[in-house]
Design an enzyme around this catalytic site. Sequence first.
Site, PDB file in Angstrom:
ATOM      1  N   LYS A   9       0.847  -1.189   0.000  1.00  0.00           N
ATOM      2  CA  LYS A   9       0.000   0.000   0.000  1.00  0.00           C
ATOM      3  C   LYS A   9       0.881   1.236   0.000  1.00  0.00           C
ATOM      4  O   LYS A   9       1.797   1.373   0.812  1.00  0.00           O
ATOM      5  CB  LYS A   9      -0.918   0.004   1.220  1.00  0.00           C
ATOM      6  CG  LYS A   9      -1.928   1.181   1.200  1.00  0.00           C
ATOM      7  CD  LYS A   9      -1.411   2.391   1.935  1.00  0.00           C
ATOM      8  CE  LYS A   9      -2.351   3.600   1.757  1.00  0.00           C
ATOM      9  NZ  LYS A   9      -1.900   4.764   2.567  1.00  0.00           N
ATOM     10  N   GLY A  12      -0.394   8.567  -2.770  1.00  0.00           N
ATOM     11  CA  GLY A  12      -0.259   9.102  -4.133  1.00  0.00           C
ATOM     12  C   GLY A  12       1.079   9.800  -4.280  1.00  0.00           C
ATOM     13  O   GLY A  12       1.156  11.013  -4.384  1.00  0.00           O
ATOM     14  N   GLY A  39      -4.876  10.699  -0.382  1.00  0.00           N
ATOM     15  CA  GLY A  39      -5.672  11.587   0.457  1.00  0.00           C
ATOM     16  C   GLY A  39      -5.320  13.051   0.329  1.00  0.00           C
ATOM     17  O   GLY A  39      -6.207  13.913   0.310  1.00  0.00           O
ATOM     18  N   ASP A 156      -5.777   1.791   3.258  1.00  0.00           N
ATOM     19  CA  ASP A 156      -5.143   0.808   4.140  1.00  0.00           C
ATOM     20  C   ASP A 156      -6.033  -0.424   4.296  1.00  0.00           C
ATOM     21  O   ASP A 156      -5.561  -1.562   4.251  1.00  0.00           O
ATOM     22  CB  ASP A 156      -4.853   1.421   5.511  1.00  0.00           C
ATOM     23  CG  ASP A 156      -3.822   2.530   5.451  1.00  0.00           C
ATOM     24  OD1 ASP A 156      -2.759   2.309   4.858  1.00  0.00           O
ATOM     25  OD2 ASP A 156      -4.072   3.615   5.994  1.00  0.00           O
ATOM     26  N   LYS A 210      -4.419   2.291   9.847  1.00  0.00           N
ATOM     27  CA  LYS A 210      -3.297   1.411   9.504  1.00  0.00           C
ATOM     28  C   LYS A 210      -3.182   0.266  10.496  1.00  0.00           C
ATOM     29  O   LYS A 210      -2.939  -0.885  10.115  1.00  0.00           O
ATOM     30  CB  LYS A 210      -1.998   2.203   9.446  1.00  0.00           C
ATOM     31  CG  LYS A 210      -1.849   3.045   8.196  1.00  0.00           C
ATOM     32  CD  LYS A 210      -0.521   3.737   8.134  1.00  0.00           C
ATOM     33  CE  LYS A 210      -0.379   4.463   6.785  1.00  0.00           C
ATOM     34  NZ  LYS A 210      -1.468   5.428   6.548  1.00  0.00           N
TER      35      LYS A 210
END
Length: 251
Positions: A9, A12, A39, A156, A210
């Site tokens: 994961k 951006g 985000g 996540d 997370k």
Amino acid sequence: MTGGPTTIKIGGIAGTHDDALRTLARQAPADAVIVHGGGQEIERWSRRLGIEQRRHEGLRVTDLDTLEVVIAVLAGLVSTRLVAALAMEGRAAVGLTGVDGHLLRLRARDPGLGAVGEVVGVDVERLEALAGTGLLPVLAPVGVDDDGALLNVNADEAAAAVGAARGGRLLLCTDVAGVQRDGRLVDRLDAAGAEAMLADGSATDGMRPKLRAALHAARAGCEVRIVDGRDPAGLAAALAGAAAGTLVTAA
């Protein structure tokens, strides 16, 4: 190191942490699947459009206006940038969403969160088939429920669901060195410790999803590490199966 495939994961990060992205392009194994967030880009575009952003327990509250921004940013801007950046480093990738091929099956969560879903099914065979062609799947965390409604998913949580379905190992990349408590990095965190941090508030808003995601994947048998996605050396170590960041275990 746990055998089996690798799920990663990332945020951006194209254009912001290019050294780390180069590391992923060059060292992510052939069976890797990337799930990405974005985000900060969503918040930036929401501000430009005058859309208020709200969060609950670290999760984005997604009204219909925000959902349009989420889909446009994640499935369009962020995905395309990531695929292009990987291609520039010689790694052939394909940008996807959970809608494509119905890769992610969702159901709606708490109505108070708006158009937010949770993953209840992953089409592992299609993901593995894509990876088997030599392409690196880059998956944006949006999908549809059984009624065809588009839903946003925390990245996540989506990565944890994909990792749990595939097995092997899951790397959750973040913007800190790993889980920290009292200003110190926690090298290893078991389920009791993670639950305690969630209960006593020592896990900050960004770390809460997370930790929940890490616990879900660890309980499914994954080797899970929360690592600094900005650090090329640490990321390379984690990809190679060496100690890096925080190892989260179910025991």
